[in-house]
Motif scaffolding. Sequence first.
Motif, PDB file in Angstrom:
ATOM      1  N   THR A  23      31.969  34.826  37.200  1.00  0.00           N
ATOM      2  CA  THR A  23      31.768  34.233  38.517  1.00  0.00           C
ATOM      3  C   THR A  23      33.062  33.569  38.961  1.00  0.00           C
ATOM      4  N   VAL A  24      33.407  33.777  40.228  1.00  0.00           N
ATOM      5  CA  VAL A  24      34.629  33.206  40.797  1.00  0.00           C
ATOM      6  C   VAL A  24      34.253  32.354  41.999  1.00  0.00           C
ATOM      7  N   THR A  25      34.802  31.151  42.056  1.00  0.00           N
ATOM      8  CA  THR A  25      34.652  30.297  43.232  1.00  0.00           C
ATOM      9  C   THR A  25      36.003  30.220  43.929  1.00  0.00           C
ATOM     10  N   LEU A  26      36.040  30.694  45.155  1.00  0.00           N
ATOM     11  CA  LEU A  26      37.289  30.674  45.920  1.00  0.00           C
ATOM     12  C   LEU A  26      37.553  29.276  46.468  1.00  0.00           C
ATOM     13  N   PRO A  27      38.827  28.919  46.582  1.00  0.00           N
ATOM     14  CA  PRO A  27      39.177  27.621  47.173  1.00  0.00           C
ATOM     15  C   PRO A  27      38.890  27.611  48.680  1.00  0.00           C
ATOM     16  N   LEU A  28      38.809  26.421  49.232  1.00  0.00           N
ATOM     17  CA  LEU A  28      38.483  26.273  50.655  1.00  0.00           C
ATOM     18  C   LEU A  28      39.491  26.936  51.585  1.00  0.00           C
ATOM     19  N   HIS A  29      40.762  27.006  51.195  1.00  0.00           N
ATOM     20  CA  HIS A  29      41.737  27.629  52.105  1.00  0.00           C
ATOM     21  C   HIS A  29      41.497  29.131  52.269  1.00  0.00           C
ATOM     22  N   LEU A  30      40.722  29.722  51.374  1.00  0.00           N
ATOM     23  CA  LEU A  30      40.359  31.133  51.506  1.00  0.00           C
ATOM     24  C   LEU A  30      38.981  31.310  52.121  1.00  0.00           C
ATOM     25  N   ALA A  31      38.023  30.587  51.614  1.00  0.00           N
ATOM     26  CA  ALA A  31      36.626  30.730  52.051  1.00  0.00           C
ATOM     27  C   ALA A  31      36.159  29.383  52.590  1.00  0.00           C
ATOM     28  N   TRP A  32      36.442  29.136  53.837  1.00  0.00           N
ATOM     29  CA  TRP A  32      36.148  27.834  54.442  1.00  0.00           C
ATOM     30  C   TRP A  32      34.757  27.749  55.044  1.00  0.00           C
ATOM     31  N   SER A  33      34.084  28.882  55.164  1.00  0.00           N
ATOM     32  CA  SER A  33      32.700  28.838  55.651  1.00  0.00           C
ATOM     33  C   SER A  33      31.906  29.913  54.932  1.00  0.00           C
ATOM     34  N   GLY A  34      30.644  29.657  54.734  1.00  0.00           N
ATOM     35  CA  GLY A  34      29.800  30.645  54.081  1.00  0.00           C
ATOM     36  C   GLY A  34      29.985  30.654  52.579  1.00  0.00           C
ATOM     37  N   LEU A  35      29.743  31.797  52.001  1.00  0.00           N
ATOM     38  CA  LEU A  35      29.751  31.973  50.553  1.00  0.00           C
ATOM     39  C   LEU A  35      31.140  31.735  49.968  1.00  0.00           C
ATOM     40  N   ARG A  36      31.197  30.960  48.889  1.00  0.00           N
ATOM     41  CA  ARG A  36      32.462  30.699  48.186  1.00  0.00           C
ATOM     42  C   ARG A  36      32.428  31.152  46.741  1.00  0.00           C
ATOM     43  N   THR A  37      31.225  31.374  46.178  1.00  0.00           N
ATOM     44  CA  THR A  37      31.096  31.752  44.774  1.00  0.00           C
ATOM     45  C   THR A  37      30.591  33.190  44.693  1.00  0.00           C
ATOM     46  N   PHE A  38      31.258  33.989  43.862  1.00  0.00           N
ATOM     47  CA  PHE A  38      30.986  35.416  43.805  1.00  0.00           C
ATOM     48  C   PHE A  38      30.800  35.872  42.366  1.00  0.00           C
ATOM     49  N   ASP A  39      29.708  36.613  42.104  1.00  0.00           N
ATOM     50  CA  ASP A  39      29.460  37.226  40.808  1.00  0.00           C
ATOM     51  C   ASP A  39      30.124  38.602  40.840  1.00  0.00           C
ATOM     52  N   LEU A  40      31.176  38.774  40.044  1.00  0.00           N
ATOM     53  CA  LEU A  40      31.931  40.022  40.081  1.00  0.00           C
ATOM     54  C   LEU A  40      31.153  41.205  39.521  1.00  0.00           C
ATOM     55  N   GLY A  41      30.032  40.952  38.871  1.00  0.00           N
ATOM     56  CA  GLY A  41      29.177  42.028  38.393  1.00  0.00           C
ATOM     57  C   GLY A  41      28.346  42.658  39.502  1.00  0.00           C
ATOM     58  N   ASP A  42      28.309  42.015  40.651  1.00  0.00           N
ATOM     59  CA  ASP A  42      27.577  42.514  41.819  1.00  0.00           C
ATOM     60  C   ASP A  42      28.607  43.137  42.765  1.00  0.00           C
ATOM     61  N   GLU A  43      28.569  44.461  42.889  1.00  0.00           N
ATOM     62  CA  GLU A  43      29.605  45.160  43.665  1.00  0.00           C
ATOM     63  C   GLU A  43      29.717  44.636  45.093  1.00  0.00           C
ATOM     64  N   LYS A  44      28.600  44.339  45.716  1.00  0.00           N
ATOM     65  CA  LYS A  44      28.623  43.842  47.089  1.00  0.00           C
ATOM     66  C   LYS A  44      29.361  42.497  47.164  1.00  0.00           C
ATOM     67  N   LEU A  45      29.119  41.618  46.194  1.00  0.00           N
ATOM     68  CA  LEU A  45      29.799  40.328  46.161  1.00  0.00           C
ATOM     69  C   LEU A  45      31.282  40.493  45.816  1.00  0.00           C
ATOM     70  N   LEU A  46      31.577  41.391  44.890  1.00  0.00           N
ATOM     71  CA  LEU A  46      32.976  41.659  44.552  1.00  0.00           C
ATOM     72  C   LEU A  46      33.742  42.142  45.774  1.00  0.00           C
ATOM     73  N   LEU A  47      33.169  43.088  46.503  1.00  0.00           N
ATOM     74  CA  LEU A  47      33.829  43.606  47.705  1.00  0.00           C
ATOM     75  C   LEU A  47      34.001  42.507  48.745  1.00  0.00           C
ATOM     76  N   GLY A  48      33.011  41.653  48.879  1.00  0.00           N
ATOM     77  CA  GLY A  48      33.116  40.549  49.822  1.00  0.00           C
ATOM     78  C   GLY A  48      34.229  39.591  49.457  1.00  0.00           C
ATOM     79  N   MET A  49      34.348  39.276  48.177  1.00  0.00           N
ATOM     80  CA  MET A  49      35.412  38.383  47.733  1.00  0.00           C
ATOM     81  C   MET A  49      36.787  39.027  47.951  1.00  0.00           C
ATOM     82  N   TYR A  50      36.921  40.298  47.582  1.00  0.00           N
ATOM     83  CA  TYR A  50      38.199  40.976  47.761  1.00  0.00           C
ATOM     84  C   TYR A  50      38.574  41.017  49.240  1.00  0.00           C
TER      85      TYR A  50
END
Length: 98
Positions: free
Chosen positions: A18-45
């Motif tokens: 699981t990765v939590t992005l810093p606020l300067h990247l993800a300032w609204s909405g989802l900030r924590t992403f489970d890289l085992g979930d392809e949809k979440l991985l793509l969203g984080m990337y």
Amino acid sequence: MEQLPGGLAELVGPVKGTVTLPLHLAWSGLRTFDLGDEKLLLGMYRIVLLNGRYEDFTSYLDGGLLVSHWPVLRKMLGRGVRAAWEDRFAVLRQASAA
């Protein structure tokens, strides 16, 4: 884009967990992403590619995952970001053509 890494080998971000992005990247909405979930991985990337700087690219992206997911991921990016990455890294352009 001078912020892009010199090579995909510089992208040594996590490949699982699981990765939590810093606020300067993800300032609204989802900030924590489970890289085992392809949809979440793509969203984080997508967030990192659109909003990141060199330090973010090397910390949160993995070169192998970027290449393997590029055919789908490139459709989620603006033309400028997509072109900058494909112009710098021919392997991404090749992955999208495959």
